[in-house]
Design an enzyme around this catalytic site. Sequence first.
Site, PDB file in Angstrom:
ATOM      1  N   ASP A  30     -10.399  30.907 -57.052  1.00 42.08           N
ATOM      2  CA  ASP A  30      -9.981  29.585 -57.569  1.00 42.08           C
ATOM      3  C   ASP A  30     -11.191  28.672 -57.671  1.00 42.08           C
ATOM      4  OD1 ASP A  30      -7.056  30.096 -55.727  1.00 42.08           O
ATOM      5  OD2 ASP A  30      -7.142  29.832 -57.890  1.00 42.08           O
ATOM      6  N   PHE A 145      -4.959  22.978 -54.173  1.00 42.52           N
ATOM      7  CA  PHE A 145      -4.977  23.346 -52.747  1.00 42.52           C
ATOM      8  C   PHE A 145      -4.047  24.538 -52.487  1.00 42.52           C
ATOM      9  CE2 PHE A 145      -7.440  19.791 -51.312  1.00 42.52           C
ATOM     10  CZ  PHE A 145      -7.204  18.819 -52.273  1.00 42.52           C
ATOM     11  N   GLY A 147      -1.608  26.772 -49.686  1.00 43.98           N
ATOM     12  CA  GLY A 147      -0.673  26.426 -48.617  1.00 43.98           C
ATOM     13  C   GLY A 147       0.431  25.457 -48.989  1.00 43.98           C
ATOM     14  N   ASP A 177       1.253  31.780 -59.562  1.00 49.25           N
ATOM     15  CA  ASP A 177       0.280  31.421 -58.531  1.00 49.25           C
ATOM     16  C   ASP A 177       0.716  30.143 -57.839  1.00 49.25           C
ATOM     17  OD1 ASP A 177      -3.298  30.490 -58.750  1.00 49.25           O
ATOM     18  OD2 ASP A 177      -1.839  30.311 -57.134  1.00 49.25           O
ATOM     19  N   GLY A 178       0.921  30.279 -56.497  1.00 50.14           N
ATOM     20  CA  GLY A 178       1.227  29.078 -55.722  1.00 50.14           C
ATOM     21  C   GLY A 178       2.457  29.269 -54.863  1.00 50.14           C
ATOM     22  N   GLY A 179       2.242  29.354 -53.548  1.00 54.65           N
ATOM     23  CA  GLY A 179       3.378  29.484 -52.631  1.00 54.65           C
ATOM     24  C   GLY A 179       4.037  30.846 -52.665  1.00 54.65           C
ATOM     25  N   SER A 200      -2.477  32.007 -48.876  1.00 58.70           N
ATOM     26  CA  SER A 200      -2.085  31.839 -47.453  1.00 58.70           C
ATOM     27  C   SER A 200      -1.290  33.024 -46.920  1.00 58.70           C
ATOM     28  CB  SER A 200      -1.222  30.584 -47.279  1.00 58.70           C
ATOM     29  OG  SER A 200      -1.727  29.545 -48.056  1.00 58.70           O
TER      30      SER A 200
END
Length: 228
Positions: A30, A145, A147, A177-179, A200
């Site tokens: 990223d 960001f 998490g 992408d994300g969580g 994460s």
Amino acid sequence: MPSVLAADFSSLGRSVRKAEKGGADWISVDVMDGHFVPNLSFGPGHVEALTQATGLPIDAHLMVSAPWNFIEAFAQAGAGMIVVHWEACRGAGTSSTSPGAVLKKIRRSGAKAGLALRPKTGAGKALPYLAQADLILVMTVEPGFGGQAFMRDMLPKVKRLRQEISKRRLPVWLQVDGGIDRRTAPLAVESGADALVAGSAVFGARDPAAAVRDLKRIANAKWQSGEK
Ligand code: DX5
């Protein structure tokens, strides 16, 4: 595609080798410029170093305001895929370069070309470029960001893009992408994603290799059940 944004910055190579041991297919880097998103992260030098640490292909996700300026540098550094944001191209009035021109430049550099959509950007903005892209990325968090919580209201967008890609029989990967974790991965796959980025859930785990193995098992089970 584990994202090194959540990895041990004091030893990215060791982190990536753990993900590789767990069966990761790509490594996602990223890239943030502190302008397109309120954070700073990696550059071409990190990608180059990672190509020495792993044989896995590297996906450079450019969360930057002027992606045009960085394509050559990331391609030279060894990025196998370069993903730019629609919002950083002319469509959003932020630059003179159209998404099509940026995607063409990425392919000319030798890398696969991806187009990413922030949560507030609708699926329709990507439709004109499906034939020029190797990948479409639907962000399920606000970029900047790791998490953060998975945004379920992005699933209709994933479904819409899957419909169009499948209807036109295009060889375009649909990435989320994300969580992404063991709970949300099946939701993304069910909606039509065929590539998942997780930071994460992999590098925040006690055993990143086991976390990758577990996420792939869960995602593959969903893909197989969807194919029946
Ligand atoms: C946001 C980043 C994150 C990261 C994944 O700009 O793109 O989505 O890759 O982070 P997790 O998996 O921790 O949400």
